[in-house]
Enzyme design. Structure first.
Site, PDB file in Angstrom:
ATOM      1  N   LYS A   1       2.935  -5.374  15.305  1.00 39.70           N
ATOM      2  CA  LYS A   1       3.361  -5.283  14.043  1.00 39.70           C
ATOM      3  C   LYS A   1       4.310  -3.954  13.963  1.00 39.70           C
ATOM      4  O   LYS A   1       4.092  -2.866  14.324  1.00 39.70           O
ATOM      5  CB  LYS A   1       1.994  -4.795  13.407  1.00 39.70           C
ATOM      6  CG  LYS A   1       2.417  -4.523  11.676  1.00 39.70           C
ATOM      7  CD  LYS A   1       1.154  -3.962  10.520  1.00 39.70           C
ATOM      8  CE  LYS A   1       2.238  -4.089   9.252  1.00 39.70           C
ATOM      9  NZ  LYS A   1       1.001  -3.240   8.655  1.00 39.70           N
TER      10      LYS A   1
ATOM     11  N   GLY B   1      -0.732   0.775   0.327  1.00 35.99           N
ATOM     12  CA  GLY B   1      -1.552   1.378  -0.236  1.00 35.99           C
ATOM     13  C   GLY B   1      -1.154   2.077  -2.047  1.00 35.99           C
ATOM     14  O   GLY B   1      -2.386   2.540  -2.875  1.00 35.99           O
TER      15      GLY B   1
ATOM     16  N   ALA C   1       0.419  -5.494   2.348  1.00 36.04           N
ATOM     17  CA  ALA C   1       0.208  -3.967   1.392  1.00 36.04           C
ATOM     18  C   ALA C   1       0.365  -4.820  -0.287  1.00 36.04           C
ATOM     19  O   ALA C   1       0.609  -5.555  -0.315  1.00 36.04           O
ATOM     20  CB  ALA C   1       1.456  -3.407   1.867  1.00 36.04           C
ATOM     21  N   GLY C   2      -0.652  -3.530  -0.738  1.00 31.11           N
ATOM     22  CA  GLY C   2      -0.166  -3.657  -1.754  1.00 31.11           C
ATOM     23  C   GLY C   2      -1.664  -4.336  -2.557  1.00 31.11           C
ATOM     24  O   GLY C   2      -2.039  -3.970  -3.720  1.00 31.11           O
TER      25      GLY C   2
ATOM     26  N   ASN D   1      -5.478  -2.830   4.109  1.00 26.14           N
ATOM     27  CA  ASN D   1      -6.683  -1.285   4.580  1.00 26.14           C
ATOM     28  C   ASN D   1      -6.817  -0.765   3.195  1.00 26.14           C
ATOM     29  O   ASN D   1      -8.093  -0.332   2.818  1.00 26.14           O
ATOM     30  CB  ASN D   1      -5.670  -0.816   5.564  1.00 26.14           C
ATOM     31  CG  ASN D   1      -5.847   0.445   6.075  1.00 26.14           C
ATOM     32  OD1 ASN D   1      -5.622   0.738   6.926  1.00 26.14           O
ATOM     33  ND2 ASN D   1      -7.287   0.504   5.952  1.00 26.14           N
ATOM     34  N   THR D   2      -6.008  -0.383   2.588  1.00 32.04           N
ATOM     35  CA  THR D   2      -6.598   0.806   1.523  1.00 32.04           C
ATOM     36  C   THR D   2      -7.670   0.466   0.743  1.00 32.04           C
ATOM     37  O   THR D   2      -8.166   0.798   0.329  1.00 32.04           O
ATOM     38  CB  THR D   2      -4.997   1.226   0.915  1.00 32.04           C
ATOM     39  OG1 THR D   2      -4.041   1.580   1.665  1.00 32.04           O
ATOM     40  CG2 THR D   2      -5.688   2.640  -0.025  1.00 32.04           C
TER      41      THR D   2
END
Length: 262
Positions: free
Chosen positions: A100, A161, A187-188, A209-210
């Site tokens: 990645k 995040g 992301a986001g 993830n976050t």
């Protein structure tokens, strides 16, 4: 299908920000994710809190996606990608050449550098890597990265995040429409409804993830995200109804009682 390898789950997960390795382990298992991204620098370092990260997961059942997080230039990213490939081999994945690619010089907003990303991608593809580049939702850059040989494109929904959700829906739709490689929204995403939206747009997968790691109950959120991705993909495959500016009755008008009789 990514770089000739077939996966059952369309949810990719990460290993950062968890309160404990056990939370991470259980959350990933609950999500059903098969591809798990790991920051190469986190595994390489012996800093407190990073010990045991590589050994915490069963890499005979999960596919490692080493990432170049923390790299600010193309040169740094290329070096870290090479370390990541060796790391995957040491953990038993001899044929793993996935990376990645992240090139992020901006510490405040964490937005990827399009020029550095393209430069690094071209060189890594020539070295035999299966490159999964993290990018802004830029349709022209996405197509260029595909043309140089990247195996996916990974446009951000919103900054890493941030939990802002999908803020660039129109551009992501253009990327999906034009792509001949899998599109992964990365992301986001903050909620399962946002993950479902990404899939309803036609994305092939999402990376989250976050939103899982920092949830009050990360294991439950991991499961919720896995279910949302499945639901969103199924909805996309089913085909939504067209949007209309007027109402359309769902009940038939035949047999309507129009007046009373005495």
């Amino acid at each position: 299908m990514i770089a000739g390898r077939k996966f059952r789950s369309r949810l990719m997960t990460g290993t950062g920000k968890y309160r404990s390795l056990e939370d991470m382990r259980q959350s990933i298992a609950a999500s059903g994710s098969e591809i798990v991204t790991v920051a190469v620098r986190r595994v390489q370092t012996k800093a407190p809190g990073h010990e045991g990260l590589a050994e915490a997961l069963d890499w005979t059942k999960l596919w490692m996606l080493p990432n170049t997080a923390g790299c600010q230039t193309a040169e740094e990213a290329i070096r870290v990608a090479r370390l990541g490939r060796e790391m995957a081999k040491l953990l038993g994945q001899e044929d793993n050449n996935f990376v990645k690619l992240e090139v992020i010089p901006d510490a405040k907003y964490l937005l990827p550098d399009p020029f550095g990303t393209l430069e690094a991608a071209e060189k890594l593809v020539k070295e035999g890597f299966a490159v999964l580049p993290y990018i802004n939702a830029d349709p022209l850059l996405a197509k260029r990265l595909e043309e140089v040989g990247c195996v996916t494109v990974m446009p951000l929904g919103s900054p890493i995040g941030s939990g802002q959700g999908i803020k660039n829906e129109a551009n992501i739709q253009i990327i999906i429409e034009n792509a001949r490689v899998p599109v992964v929204v990365d992301a986001g995403i903050g909620t399962p409804s946002e993950a479902a939206l990404a899939m309803e747009l036609g994305a092939d997968a999402t990376l989250i993830n976050t939103a899982i790691a920092c949830a009050k109950n990360p294991v439950a959120m991991g499961k919720a995200m896995g279910m949302a991705v499945e639901a969103g993909r199924l909805a996309y495959s089913a085909g939504r109804i067209p949007v209309k500016v007027y109402a359309s009755a769902s009940s038939p008008l035949t047999g309507t009682i129009v007046g009373a009789t005495s």
